[in-house]
Design an enzyme around this catalytic site. Sequence first.
Site, PDB file in Angstrom:
ATOM      1  N   GLY A  75       6.005   6.791 -41.175  1.00 56.98           N
ATOM      2  CA  GLY A  75       5.075   5.727 -41.540  1.00 56.98           C
ATOM      3  C   GLY A  75       3.652   6.166 -41.261  1.00 56.98           C
ATOM      4  CB  SER A  76       0.577   4.233 -40.798  1.00 59.24           C
ATOM      5  OG  SER A  76       0.988   3.359 -39.765  1.00 59.24           O
ATOM      6  CB  THR A  77      -1.479   8.650 -38.443  1.00 59.68           C
ATOM      7  OG1 THR A  77      -0.983   9.696 -39.296  1.00 59.68           O
ATOM      8  CG2 THR A  77      -2.060   9.283 -37.190  1.00 59.68           C
ATOM      9  CD  GLU A  78      -3.280   1.222 -37.688  1.00 58.78           C
ATOM     10  OE1 GLU A  78      -3.213   1.456 -38.915  1.00 58.78           O
ATOM     11  OE2 GLU A  78      -3.612   0.123 -37.220  1.00 58.78           O
TER      12      GLU A  78
ATOM     13  CE  LYS B  36      11.269  -2.217 -38.653  1.00 63.63           C
ATOM     14  NZ  LYS B  36      10.450  -2.695 -39.808  1.00 63.63           N
TER      15      LYS B  36
ATOM     16  N   GLY C 179       2.528   5.460 -35.694  1.00 62.12           N
ATOM     17  CA  GLY C 179       3.132   6.605 -35.005  1.00 62.12           C
ATOM     18  C   GLY C 179       2.631   6.712 -33.567  1.00 62.12           C
TER      19      GLY C 179
ATOM     20  CB  CYS D 158       3.614  10.914 -46.508  1.00 56.68           C
ATOM     21  SG  CYS D 158       5.223  11.585 -46.799  1.00 56.68           S
TER      22      CYS D 158
HETATM   23  P1  NAP Z   1       3.579   1.239 -41.066  1.00 54.09           P
HETATM   24  O1  NAP Z   1       3.033  -0.009 -40.504  1.00 54.09           O
HETATM   25  O2  NAP Z   1       3.373   2.510 -40.365  1.00 54.09           O
HETATM   26  O3  NAP Z   1       5.155   0.983 -41.265  1.00 54.09           O
HETATM   27  C1  NAP Z   1       6.181   1.945 -41.146  1.00 54.09           C
HETATM   28  C2  NAP Z   1       7.356   1.352 -40.379  1.00 54.09           C
HETATM   29  O4  NAP Z   1       6.976   1.064 -39.039  1.00 54.09           O
HETATM   30  C3  NAP Z   1       7.847   0.023 -40.945  1.00 54.09           C
HETATM   31  O5  NAP Z   1       9.239  -0.064 -40.806  1.00 54.09           O
HETATM   32  C4  NAP Z   1       7.146  -0.965 -40.048  1.00 54.09           C
HETATM   33  O6  NAP Z   1       7.746  -2.212 -40.035  1.00 54.09           O
HETATM   34  C5  NAP Z   1       7.256  -0.284 -38.721  1.00 54.09           C
HETATM   35  N1  NAP Z   1       6.320  -0.748 -37.699  1.00 54.09           N
HETATM   36  C6  NAP Z   1       5.103  -1.338 -37.870  1.00 54.09           C
HETATM   37  N2  NAP Z   1       4.541  -1.612 -36.678  1.00 54.09           N
HETATM   38  C7  NAP Z   1       5.407  -1.197 -35.733  1.00 54.09           C
HETATM   39  C8  NAP Z   1       5.408  -1.208 -34.308  1.00 54.09           C
HETATM   40  N3  NAP Z   1       4.376  -1.707 -33.609  1.00 54.09           N
HETATM   41  N4  NAP Z   1       6.463  -0.684 -33.659  1.00 54.09           N
HETATM   42  C9  NAP Z   1       7.502  -0.166 -34.341  1.00 54.09           C
HETATM   43  N5  NAP Z   1       7.577  -0.141 -35.683  1.00 54.09           N
HETATM   44  C10 NAP Z   1       6.538  -0.649 -36.372  1.00 54.09           C
HETATM   45  O7  NAP Z   1       3.096   1.391 -42.540  1.00 54.09           O
HETATM   46  P2  NAP Z   1       2.634   0.209 -43.512  1.00 54.09           P
HETATM   47  O8  NAP Z   1       1.913  -0.874 -42.778  1.00 54.09           O
HETATM   48  O9  NAP Z   1       3.829  -0.195 -44.256  1.00 54.09           O
HETATM   49  O10 NAP Z   1       1.617   0.977 -44.444  1.00 54.09           O
HETATM   50  C11 NAP Z   1       0.281   1.167 -44.017  1.00 54.09           C
HETATM   51  C12 NAP Z   1      -0.193   2.537 -44.351  1.00 54.09           C
HETATM   52  O11 NAP Z   1       0.609   3.499 -43.707  1.00 54.09           O
HETATM   53  C13 NAP Z   1      -0.099   2.921 -45.805  1.00 54.09           C
HETATM   54  O12 NAP Z   1      -1.140   2.447 -46.564  1.00 54.09           O
HETATM   55  C14 NAP Z   1      -0.085   4.411 -45.718  1.00 54.09           C
HETATM   56  O13 NAP Z   1      -1.386   4.908 -45.562  1.00 54.09           O
HETATM   57  C15 NAP Z   1       0.686   4.668 -44.472  1.00 54.09           C
HETATM   58  N6  NAP Z   1       2.102   4.977 -44.761  1.00 54.09           N
HETATM   59  C16 NAP Z   1       2.491   6.248 -44.678  1.00 54.09           C
HETATM   60  C17 NAP Z   1       3.805   6.571 -44.955  1.00 54.09           C
HETATM   61  C18 NAP Z   1       4.298   7.968 -44.876  1.00 54.09           C
HETATM   62  O14 NAP Z   1       5.377   8.265 -45.357  1.00 54.09           O
HETATM   63  N7  NAP Z   1       3.586   8.870 -44.257  1.00 54.09           N
HETATM   64  C19 NAP Z   1       4.708   5.599 -45.343  1.00 54.09           C
HETATM   65  C20 NAP Z   1       4.267   4.272 -45.400  1.00 54.09           C
HETATM   66  C21 NAP Z   1       2.963   3.993 -45.101  1.00 54.09           C
HETATM   67  P3  NAP Z   1       7.329  -3.319 -41.122  1.00 54.09           P
HETATM   68  O15 NAP Z   1       7.186  -2.635 -42.421  1.00 54.09           O
HETATM   69  O16 NAP Z   1       8.482  -4.205 -41.105  1.00 54.09           O
HETATM   70  O17 NAP Z   1       6.069  -3.910 -40.622  1.00 54.09           O
END
Ligand code: NAP
Length: 497
Positions: A246-249, A193, A251, A302
């Site tokens: 992705g985000s720790t939240e 996804k 995760g 990240c």
């Molecule tokens: P995110 O919400 O953690 O998104 C990462 C992935 O998880 C995306 O494919 C997202 O889908 C998916 N996702 C979101 N909610 C989910 C759920 N409840 N269950 C399963 N999958 C879910 O990150 P973001 O909102 O794009 O970014 C927010 C913050 O996260 C950034 O500002 C940054 O601090 C952090 N981040 C960290 C990394 C890293 O590599 N460590 C990468 C990106 C972001 P959708 O995108 O389709 O919602």
Amino acid sequence: MATIPVDSRVNSKTAEFFSRQHRMLIDGRFVPAASGKTFPVYNPATGEEVARVPEAEAEDVDRAVTAARRAFDSGPWSRMSPSQRGQLIWKLADLLEANLDEFAEIESLDNGKPFSVARVADLPLSIDMFRYMAGWATKITGSTLPFSDAFHSYTLREPIGVVGQIIPWNFPLLMAVWKLAPALAAGCCVVLKVAEQTPMTALRLAELIEQAGFPAGVVNILTGYGEGAGAPLAEHPLVDKVAFTGSTEVGKLIVKASAGNLKKVSLELGGKSPAIIFPDADLERAIPGTASAIFFNQGQCCCAGSRLFVHESVYDKVLQGVSDIAGGIRVGAGIDPKTEMGPLVSEEQFDRVTGFIDSGVREGARVAVGGKRHGNRGYFVQPTVLTHTKPEMKVVREEIFGPVVCAESFSDSDLDRVAREANNTIYGLAASVWTRDLSTAHKMARLIRSGTVWINCHNVFDASLPFGGYKQSGWGREMGEEVLHNYTELKAVTAAL
Ligand code: NAP
Ligand code: MG
């Protein structure tokens, strides 16, 4: 659908790709969402819609997982020899290489990053990762364990099964490849996804996967939102393992969602990585090196060096040097060959990053350079250096994920205390140490609690180097031999002789 405006500077092949009616890859076929729903994709340099892609939901996830399950349990993939699997992965690398410029253009329009950067970083790293993992397909072995004359024991390392993979938008293609390559080398079947903000290169990769000749159901690629498609994938009872970046939240949500069938989980999460400059550092390298550590990829890494610690004896010089670099970075549309830094990926990230800068200033930080929007359309933020920050400020504690660095000086010569300050974060993804003293460098490498420590460099990656987090930066490692453990189970076989 040729009415959607795509930047006139791109190749006609890229423009044609954007104007297609996009479909997801499920069970070897390109299909719309079961509901027929689509959602828009924006060019972050302009804010304009450039494509529409299917909006996968639970029903689509279920179809994809069922296809992957079938391909794994009874299909040709699990019966194919490792050598044949390796050859298919290598072929995919060749196809990607043959279409390198097109992929770099698609990535630039979709994510915002400079085309010139995608060409020399995202694409070569992706191609190399496929090739590195193609080699591993034939080298995943067990061992013999001669503990007794009465028994013959050995281990088998077997593919874990059906894998759900969820990725972010900062390196859209590369994150897809970091996930797909080792899973396929290990013999798993995959449902990927992609991030809602950046689905385009994965959809083009899906075409190459078909062209390479992967059997139906081995790779399924879904476009959709986190809650609508990511959550049902993380929960699905027929998925054996979920790999998330992705985000720790989010995760933490993945961990909860996986509990139903106790699927295995690997997580590559956020960071707040320190870059530490000691008084004896070669500043000719350390200044551009730490500037690039934060500003590369618009700060959307990240492992970005977002906390800059500089010894007080060189602080003024470093601050001046990093600020000069920040002020001189050419910000613009990624597709413009002169651009050094593109826009942030989305309006949401633009609001988030500018919100962080404002909160820093409200809490007493000072803006040495940048701090504002660049231009008046698109999601551009100026490269920003904040000073006078304090450890308890939000800008110092939380991952900003934008081109914003918090600079602080330290006076201590005690390495334990310097490391304690650098380790004062919930994260532990990476760090860089800048010094000419070998002993300082390697002592610090041991004292820092993070999955990667760079010495006199930052953001150096290779498919062979394991990458991942201590503390709340994640579980498990990407790349290297270690990532294969994410995608295999170990079986002990014992025979009485
Ligand atoms: P995110 O919400 O953690 O998104 C990462 C992935 O998880 C995306 O494919 C997202 O889908 C998916 N996702 C979101 N909610 C989910 C759920 N409840 N269950 C399963 N999958 C879910 O990150 P973001 O909102 O794009 O970014 C927010 C913050 O996260 C950034 O500002 C940054 O601090 C952090 N981040 C960290 C990394 C890293 O590599 N460590 C990468 C990106 C972001 P959708 O995108 O389709 O919602
Ligand atoms: Mg999100």
